[in-house]
Write a protein that holds these residues in place. Structure first.
Motif, PDB file in Angstrom:
ATOM      1  N   LEU A  70      41.234  26.371  48.782  1.00 54.99           N
ATOM      2  CA  LEU A  70      40.960  25.151  48.028  1.00 54.99           C
ATOM      3  C   LEU A  70      40.291  25.460  46.695  1.00 54.99           C
ATOM      4  CD1 LEU A  70      39.744  22.837  50.936  1.00 54.99           C
ATOM      5  CD2 LEU A  70      41.941  22.742  49.743  1.00 54.99           C
ATOM      6  N   MET A  71      39.391  26.461  46.682  1.00 57.81           N
ATOM      7  CA  MET A  71      38.726  26.853  45.436  1.00 57.81           C
ATOM      8  C   MET A  71      39.734  27.381  44.419  1.00 57.81           C
ATOM      9  SD  MET A  71      35.475  26.225  45.422  1.00 57.81           S
ATOM     10  CE  MET A  71      34.850  27.346  44.177  1.00 57.81           C
ATOM     11  N   VAL A  72      40.696  28.173  44.893  1.00 58.68           N
ATOM     12  CA  VAL A  72      41.719  28.706  43.994  1.00 58.68           C
ATOM     13  C   VAL A  72      42.590  27.573  43.453  1.00 58.68           C
ATOM     14  CG1 VAL A  72      43.786  30.156  43.869  1.00 58.68           C
ATOM     15  CG2 VAL A  72      41.742  31.021  45.008  1.00 58.68           C
ATOM     16  N   ARG A  73      42.941  26.623  44.317  1.00 57.55           N
ATOM     17  CA  ARG A  73      43.745  25.484  43.867  1.00 57.55           C
ATOM     18  C   ARG A  73      42.976  24.636  42.849  1.00 57.55           C
ATOM     19  NH1 ARG A  73      48.335  24.379  46.986  1.00 57.55           N
ATOM     20  NH2 ARG A  73      48.561  25.700  48.829  1.00 57.55           N
ATOM     21  N   GLY A 117      28.558  28.945  47.321  1.00 57.44           N
ATOM     22  CA  GLY A 117      27.684  28.314  46.341  1.00 57.44           C
ATOM     23  C   GLY A 117      28.116  26.951  45.859  1.00 57.44           C
ATOM     24  N   GLU A 118      29.031  26.304  46.573  1.00 58.10           N
ATOM     25  CA  GLU A 118      29.503  24.979  46.170  1.00 58.10           C
ATOM     26  C   GLU A 118      28.841  23.897  47.018  1.00 58.10           C
ATOM     27  OE1 GLU A 118      31.285  23.718  43.892  1.00 58.10           O
ATOM     28  OE2 GLU A 118      32.279  25.410  42.932  1.00 58.10           O
ATOM     29  N   LEU A 119      28.504  22.790  46.376  1.00 57.39           N
ATOM     30  CA  LEU A 119      27.913  21.648  47.067  1.00 57.39           C
ATOM     31  C   LEU A 119      29.009  20.662  47.437  1.00 57.39           C
ATOM     32  CD1 LEU A 119      25.269  20.090  47.858  1.00 57.39           C
ATOM     33  CD2 LEU A 119      25.457  18.988  45.626  1.00 57.39           C
ATOM     34  N   LEU A 120      29.090  20.320  48.725  1.00 58.26           N
ATOM     35  CA  LEU A 120      30.083  19.367  49.219  1.00 58.26           C
ATOM     36  C   LEU A 120      29.358  18.101  49.666  1.00 58.26           C
ATOM     37  CD1 LEU A 120      33.229  19.425  49.749  1.00 58.26           C
ATOM     38  CD2 LEU A 120      32.641  19.748  52.164  1.00 58.26           C
ATOM     39  N   VAL A 121      29.749  16.955  49.099  1.00 61.45           N
ATOM     40  CA  VAL A 121      29.100  15.675  49.399  1.00 61.45           C
ATOM     41  C   VAL A 121      30.129  14.738  50.013  1.00 61.45           C
ATOM     42  CG1 VAL A 121      27.943  13.662  48.424  1.00 61.45           C
ATOM     43  CG2 VAL A 121      27.420  15.940  47.546  1.00 61.45           C
ATOM     44  N   GLN A 122      29.786  14.142  51.150  1.00 58.86           N
ATOM     45  CA  GLN A 122      30.696  13.213  51.822  1.00 58.86           C
ATOM     46  C   GLN A 122      30.545  11.801  51.271  1.00 58.86           C
ATOM     47  OE1 GLN A 122      29.847  12.509  55.956  1.00 58.86           O
ATOM     48  NE2 GLN A 122      31.940  11.848  56.425  1.00 58.86           N
ATOM     49  N   THR A 161      34.772  36.179  31.377  1.00 66.47           N
ATOM     50  CA  THR A 161      35.887  35.736  32.205  1.00 66.47           C
ATOM     51  C   THR A 161      35.319  35.029  33.430  1.00 66.47           C
ATOM     52  OG1 THR A 161      37.203  37.634  31.491  1.00 66.47           O
ATOM     53  CG2 THR A 161      37.975  36.433  33.422  1.00 66.47           C
ATOM     54  N   ILE A 162      35.718  33.767  33.604  1.00 69.08           N
ATOM     55  CA  ILE A 162      35.180  32.925  34.679  1.00 69.08           C
ATOM     56  C   ILE A 162      36.320  32.554  35.620  1.00 69.08           C
ATOM     57  CG2 ILE A 162      33.986  30.765  35.204  1.00 69.08           C
ATOM     58  CD1 ILE A 162      32.741  30.918  32.416  1.00 69.08           C
ATOM     59  N   PHE A 163      36.065  32.683  36.936  1.00 68.16           N
ATOM     60  CA  PHE A 163      37.144  32.528  37.909  1.00 68.16           C
ATOM     61  C   PHE A 163      37.122  31.194  38.661  1.00 68.16           C
ATOM     62  CE2 PHE A 163      36.386  37.087  37.416  1.00 68.16           C
ATOM     63  CZ  PHE A 163      37.655  37.516  37.083  1.00 68.16           C
ATOM     64  N   PHE A 164      35.976  30.531  38.779  1.00 67.65           N
ATOM     65  CA  PHE A 164      35.856  29.248  39.480  1.00 67.65           C
ATOM     66  C   PHE A 164      36.210  29.331  40.966  1.00 67.65           C
ATOM     67  CE2 PHE A 164      36.706  27.974  35.064  1.00 67.65           C
ATOM     68  CZ  PHE A 164      35.647  27.118  34.838  1.00 67.65           C
ATOM     69  N   ASP A 165      36.232  30.508  41.543  1.00 66.91           N
ATOM     70  CA  ASP A 165      36.608  30.618  42.954  1.00 66.91           C
ATOM     71  C   ASP A 165      35.527  31.302  43.783  1.00 66.91           C
ATOM     72  OD1 ASP A 165      36.774  33.215  42.090  1.00 66.91           O
ATOM     73  OD2 ASP A 165      38.871  33.532  42.661  1.00 66.91           O
ATOM     74  N   GLY A 166      34.304  31.315  43.280  1.00 65.20           N
ATOM     75  CA  GLY A 166      33.207  31.938  44.015  1.00 65.20           C
ATOM     76  C   GLY A 166      32.921  33.368  43.612  1.00 65.20           C
ATOM     77  N   ALA A 167      33.777  33.949  42.764  1.00 60.26           N
ATOM     78  CA  ALA A 167      33.571  35.337  42.331  1.00 60.26           C
ATOM     79  C   ALA A 167      32.639  35.386  41.124  1.00 60.26           C
ATOM     80  CB  ALA A 167      34.910  35.980  41.975  1.00 60.26           C
ATOM     81  N   ASP A 168      31.945  36.509  40.973  1.00 55.64           N
ATOM     82  CA  ASP A 168      31.096  36.698  39.801  1.00 55.64           C
ATOM     83  C   ASP A 168      31.949  36.765  38.540  1.00 55.64           C
ATOM     84  OD1 ASP A 168      28.466  36.755  40.808  1.00 55.64           O
ATOM     85  OD2 ASP A 168      28.714  38.808  41.529  1.00 55.64           O
ATOM     86  N   PRO A 169      31.410  36.314  37.406  1.00 54.70           N
ATOM     87  CA  PRO A 169      32.145  36.421  36.139  1.00 54.70           C
ATOM     88  C   PRO A 169      32.212  37.877  35.687  1.00 54.70           C
ATOM     89  CG  PRO A 169      29.910  35.694  35.718  1.00 54.70           C
ATOM     90  CD  PRO A 169      30.071  35.708  37.206  1.00 54.70           C
ATOM     91  N   MET A 170      33.044  38.132  34.687  1.00 53.44           N
ATOM     92  CA  MET A 170      33.143  39.471  34.117  1.00 53.44           C
ATOM     93  C   MET A 170      32.860  39.387  32.623  1.00 53.44           C
ATOM     94  SD  MET A 170      36.460  40.994  36.158  1.00 53.44           S
ATOM     95  CE  MET A 170      36.008  42.699  35.876  1.00 53.44           C
ATOM     96  N   ILE A 171      32.157  40.390  32.115  1.00 53.72           N
ATOM     97  CA  ILE A 171      31.881  40.484  30.683  1.00 53.72           C
ATOM     98  C   ILE A 171      32.628  41.700  30.151  1.00 53.72           C
ATOM     99  CG2 ILE A 171      30.142  40.693  28.878  1.00 53.72           C
ATOM    100  CD1 ILE A 171      29.775  38.172  30.467  1.00 53.72           C
ATOM    101  N   ASN A 172      33.596  41.464  29.287  1.00 54.55           N
ATOM    102  CA  ASN A 172      34.411  42.556  28.737  1.00 54.55           C
ATOM    103  C   ASN A 172      34.972  43.452  29.833  1.00 54.55           C
ATOM    104  OD1 ASN A 172      33.734  41.634  26.146  1.00 54.55           O
ATOM    105  ND2 ASN A 172      31.894  42.890  26.109  1.00 54.55           N
ATOM    106  N   GLY A 173      35.413  42.834  30.926  1.00 57.17           N
ATOM    107  CA  GLY A 173      36.043  43.577  32.012  1.00 57.17           C
ATOM    108  C   GLY A 173      35.099  44.127  33.053  1.00 57.17           C
ATOM    109  N   GLU A 174      33.787  43.983  32.846  1.00 53.56           N
ATOM    110  CA  GLU A 174      32.804  44.489  33.795  1.00 53.56           C
ATOM    111  C   GLU A 174      32.163  43.321  34.542  1.00 53.56           C
ATOM    112  OE1 GLU A 174      32.169  47.642  34.512  1.00 53.56           O
ATOM    113  OE2 GLU A 174      33.679  48.309  33.065  1.00 53.56           O
ATOM    114  N   PRO A 175      32.055  43.415  35.880  1.00 50.33           N
ATOM    115  CA  PRO A 175      31.459  42.310  36.633  1.00 50.33           C
ATOM    116  C   PRO A 175      29.992  42.112  36.290  1.00 50.33           C
ATOM    117  CG  PRO A 175      31.808  44.228  38.046  1.00 50.33           C
ATOM    118  CD  PRO A 175      32.481  44.535  36.747  1.00 50.33           C
ATOM    119  N   LEU A 176      29.585  40.861  36.198  1.00 53.85           N
ATOM    120  CA  LEU A 176      28.189  40.508  35.961  1.00 53.85           C
ATOM    121  C   LEU A 176      27.683  39.800  37.211  1.00 53.85           C
ATOM    122  CD1 LEU A 176      25.730  40.242  34.038  1.00 53.85           C
ATOM    123  CD2 LEU A 176      26.657  38.012  33.347  1.00 53.85           C
TER     124      LEU A 176
END
Length: 247
Positions: free
Chosen positions: A108-111, A23-28, A142-157
């Protein structure tokens, strides 16, 4: 939007496909063209940039410092071969991280997420200042910024990728208010004339409904003509997860 300064089109297309899958946009944009764009573009356009990848490595060394002076986002250089002198030079020029190719998109997303967490770190004394705020450990996004879904109070959204990217972008601007135009540029890119900017309103409406249902309240404040703001009181940004890289 992630900018990739790389002269080889085949390399750009390979990475573009990887980033699209999460889901990330890469522009050259390359070298002098990138610096010129950063110099001439308005604040809204430049604010859509979330990270810069320097694909030509040591060849783009003179541009790293200029990019660093114009952007407060993660800057990661990619080297074709590990070379201590080039690595040290890139760090001294202002790169946040230097990695050797081939580097997988997920790595790269994790970095990028790790660098963002350092840039966006909120002092402890700022927490709990929201009127009627939540207790520690409750009502958290909880937001991960690595392509994973966020979690609300420990539950995936589970979120469609556009809604997830909007949530991540709102979290990444350190509590600032952003306009619809800024969100559109970050999610769809600056050069897409085929999609109406108003599509952002539909994505935001659906995202806010899901967050209200999960949290019991709406953490996104909207003001006409001014844009949208995510209440950082509810947000935890995480990057310290083990990497599970695809083959």
């Amino acid at each position: 939007m992630i900018i990739f300064s790389e002269s080889r089109q085949i390399v750009v297309e390979s990475y573009r496909k990887q980033f699209e899958r999460v889901g990330e946009l890469l522009v050259q944009m390359q070298g002098d063209d990138l610096i010129e764009w950063l110099t001439l573009s308005g604040k809204d356009e430049v604010s859509a940039v979330e990270a810069v990848l320097i694909g030509d490595g040591e060849k783009d060394l003179e541009h790293v410092t200029a990019i660093r002076h114009r952007l407060e986002v993660p800057v990661i250089a990619l080297l074709d071969n590990r070379n201590l002198q080039d690595l040290v030079s890139l760090y001294h020029a202002g790169a946040d991280d230097v990695v050797c190719k081939p580097a997988h998109c997920e790595e790269l997303m994790v970095r990028i997420a790790a660098i963002k967490k350092r840039i966006l770190r909120v002092p402890n004394e700022m927490l709990g200042q929201h009127a009627g705020g939540c207790s520690e450990g409750q009502d958290r996004i909880t937001i991960f910024f690595d392509g994973a879904d966020p979690m609300i109070n420990g539950e995936p959204l589970s979120l469609p990728r556009r809604e997830r990217r909007i949530l991540e972008y709102l979290a990444s601007v350190n509590g600032r208010r952003v306009t619809k135009a800024q969100l559109f540029s970050a999610i769809y890119g600056l050069f897409d004339d085929h999609i109406d900017e108003n599509v952002i309103e539909s994505h935001i409406s659906k995202l806010r409904k899901k967050l209200r249902e999960a949290l019991g309240r709406d953490p996104i404040d909207s003001k006409r003509y001014l844009g949208y703001q995510l209440d950082r009181q509810f947000v935890t940004m995480v990057n310290d997860r083990p990497m599970a890289l695809s083959a």
